[in-house]
Design a protein around this motif. Structure first.
Motif, PDB file in Angstrom:
ATOM      1  N   UNK A   1     -78.065  26.491 -25.891  1.00 35.30           N
ATOM      2  CA  UNK A   1     -78.232  25.717 -24.089  1.00 35.30           C
ATOM      3  C   UNK A   1     -76.808  24.286 -24.114  1.00 35.30           C
ATOM      4  N   UNK A   2     -76.330  24.541 -22.940  1.00 31.86           N
ATOM      5  CA  UNK A   2     -75.141  23.771 -22.575  1.00 31.86           C
ATOM      6  C   UNK A   2     -74.735  23.012 -21.662  1.00 31.86           C
ATOM      7  N   UNK A   3     -74.904  21.954 -21.310  1.00 31.80           N
ATOM      8  CA  UNK A   3     -74.972  20.733 -20.235  1.00 31.80           C
ATOM      9  C   UNK A   3     -73.117  20.591 -20.402  1.00 31.80           C
ATOM     10  N   UNK A   4     -72.786  21.113 -19.432  1.00 32.48           N
ATOM     11  CA  UNK A   4     -71.231  20.164 -19.148  1.00 32.48           C
ATOM     12  C   UNK A   4     -70.188  20.293 -17.860  1.00 32.48           C
ATOM     13  N   UNK A   5     -69.621  18.821 -18.226  1.00 30.50           N
ATOM     14  CA  UNK A   5     -69.207  18.734 -16.635  1.00 30.50           C
ATOM     15  C   UNK A   5     -68.340  19.337 -15.626  1.00 30.50           C
ATOM     16  N   UNK A   6     -68.275  19.162 -14.667  1.00 29.53           N
ATOM     17  CA  UNK A   6     -68.447  19.546 -13.588  1.00 29.53           C
ATOM     18  C   UNK A   6     -67.888  19.352 -12.564  1.00 29.53           C
TER      19      UNK A   6
ATOM     20  N   UNK B   1     -66.177  17.296 -22.376  1.00 29.35           N
ATOM     21  CA  UNK B   1     -64.578  17.517 -22.549  1.00 29.35           C
ATOM     22  C   UNK B   1     -64.022  17.075 -23.736  1.00 29.35           C
ATOM     23  N   UNK B   2     -63.005  18.317 -24.287  1.00 24.34           N
ATOM     24  CA  UNK B   2     -62.453  17.240 -26.131  1.00 24.34           C
ATOM     25  C   UNK B   2     -63.704  17.280 -26.444  1.00 24.34           C
TER      26      UNK B   2
ATOM     27  N   UNK C   1     -64.672  17.456 -13.407  1.00 18.36           N
ATOM     28  CA  UNK C   1     -62.510  16.721 -13.448  1.00 18.36           C
ATOM     29  C   UNK C   1     -62.181  17.642 -13.776  1.00 18.36           C
ATOM     30  N   UNK C   2     -62.708  19.063 -12.617  1.00 18.20           N
ATOM     31  CA  UNK C   2     -61.725  19.150 -13.048  1.00 18.20           C
ATOM     32  C   UNK C   2     -61.710  21.102 -13.553  1.00 18.20           C
ATOM     33  N   UNK C   3     -60.787  22.467 -14.076  1.00 21.44           N
ATOM     34  CA  UNK C   3     -61.043  23.457 -14.218  1.00 21.44           C
ATOM     35  C   UNK C   3     -61.104  22.381 -16.290  1.00 21.44           C
ATOM     36  N   UNK C   4     -62.059  23.559 -16.950  1.00 21.07           N
ATOM     37  CA  UNK C   4     -62.238  23.727 -18.387  1.00 21.07           C
ATOM     38  C   UNK C   4     -62.423  24.695 -18.937  1.00 21.07           C
ATOM     39  N   UNK C   5     -61.773  24.598 -20.565  1.00 20.64           N
ATOM     40  CA  UNK C   5     -61.126  25.699 -20.971  1.00 20.64           C
ATOM     41  C   UNK C   5     -62.345  26.103 -22.264  1.00 20.64           C
ATOM     42  N   UNK C   6     -63.388  27.107 -22.204  1.00 21.84           N
ATOM     43  CA  UNK C   6     -64.499  26.879 -23.374  1.00 21.84           C
ATOM     44  C   UNK C   6     -64.506  27.645 -24.222  1.00 21.84           C
ATOM     45  N   UNK C   7     -63.877  27.596 -25.919  1.00 18.55           N
ATOM     46  CA  UNK C   7     -64.097  28.487 -26.791  1.00 18.55           C
ATOM     47  C   UNK C   7     -65.518  28.838 -27.081  1.00 18.55           C
ATOM     48  N   UNK C   8     -65.999  30.234 -27.272  1.00 21.85           N
ATOM     49  CA  UNK C   8     -67.164  29.718 -28.403  1.00 21.85           C
ATOM     50  C   UNK C   8     -66.952  30.704 -29.423  1.00 21.85           C
ATOM     51  N   UNK C   9     -68.055  30.977 -30.316  1.00 20.22           N
ATOM     52  CA  UNK C   9     -67.347  31.488 -31.670  1.00 20.22           C
ATOM     53  C   UNK C   9     -69.045  31.619 -32.578  1.00 20.22           C
ATOM     54  N   UNK C  10     -68.788  32.411 -33.366  1.00 27.34           N
ATOM     55  CA  UNK C  10     -69.892  32.684 -33.728  1.00 27.34           C
ATOM     56  C   UNK C  10     -69.870  33.617 -35.078  1.00 27.34           C
TER      57      UNK C  10
END
Length: 285
Positions: free
Chosen positions: A63-68, A38-39, A70-79
């Motif tokens: 591929x990404x492994x993201x903590x699940x 996160x962050x 700690x509640x909701x997450x916001x994921x920004x993806x840019x290419x």
């Protein structure tokens, strides 16, 4: 402008191409999953590596492994568009802690943003996810497809953008044709976020819809079914007919979210026909 999409899963949702997008454990073990906390923001160079079998996909993947937990997450993806006027067109597959595919986020739901200020031209999207309980991690697989590689993106010439920004008449020059490639860069940033949108990471695979905020997941589905089972009072036939007609009309208008909401409301009253109508319609697709 960023697209903000609330991603979710419902027991009512369709089993769209689930088999084609259901890689096995051995294939997933080949992916080089990058830890993304996160962050935190990471920029990855997209390379061809061993990847799960996804119908129509090329061999390029991140591929990404993201903590699940700690509640909701916001994921920004840019290419971003590269200096050689090429771009990696992203698609996303989200998997739960057991590597079960839960939803897809296809390239058509990414927005192409023109160059603006210090931000270069890029494909971008913002996802809001709330993992269901008892998961330590969720997995984000970013890939492109053979179909995407056949396409082109037309980008406004920077000289035109500059002229418009200054209030001048844009010059009569051709726009830039951006080539789609199976390599490039992807920027992913994860933030904690307060959200009431839940992503249920078990159940049928589906393509995310916009904006579709729903409460779902194994526990949420069980709760909904329990609530529906409590409706013991008889319901007038006119009420059931109302919901049947309303669901049919919503489906006719391709308003899947409204149809699902109506089915949920009907089930809380103990009505079963609206769900059957919905499932029959979806199965016929």
């Amino acid at each position: 402008m960023k697209i903000k999409i609330a991603l979710c899963l419902s027991a009512l949702l369709f089993s769209l191409s689930a088999q084609a997008l259901s890689p096995d454990q051995n294939e997933l073990a080949k992916v080089q999953w990058q830890d993304l906390n996160l962050n935190q923001q990471q920029t990855a160079t997209v390379t061809a590596q061993a990847m799960p079998t996804i119908q129509g996909a090329s061999g390029a993947v991140v591929g990404y492994k993201i903590p699940a937990n700690q509640g909701a997450v916001k994921i920004q993806i840019k290419s971003p568009v590269q200096k050689d006027n090429s771009v990696f067109v992203p698609n996303v597959l989200v998997l739960d802690s057991h590597f079960t595919p839960s939803l897809t986020y296809p390239a058509k739901q990414f927005q192409f943003a023109e160059e603006r200020g210090l931000s270069g031209a890029q494909y971008q999207a913002e996802l809001s996810l709330t993992p269901t309980p008892n998961q330590d991690f969720i997995y984000l697989l970013i890939y492109t497809t053979e179909q995407d590689l056949q396409g082109k993106t037309i980008m406004t010439h920077p000289a035109k953008l500059l002229a418009k920004a200054k209030g001048n008449q844009p010059p009569a020059i051709a726009d830039i044709e951006v080539t789609h490639r199976d390599q490039g860069k992807v920027i992913v940033e994860v933030d904690g976020v307060q959200s009431s949108q839940f992503i249920g990471l078990s159940g049928p695979l589906f393509e995310s819809k916009q904006p579709a905020p729903k409460v779902v997941g194994t526990q949420a589905i069980a709760k909904a079914e329990k609530t529906a089972s409590k409706a013991t009072q008889p319901v007038e036939s006119s009420t059931e007919q109302y919901f049947n007609n309303a669901v049919k009309q919503a489906l006719k208008n391709n308003d899947i979210n409204k149809a699902m909401n109506l089915v949920n409301e009907a089930e809380q009253l103990g009505l079963k026909q609206p769900r059957q109508i919905f499932i029959k319609h979806v199965s016929a697709k």
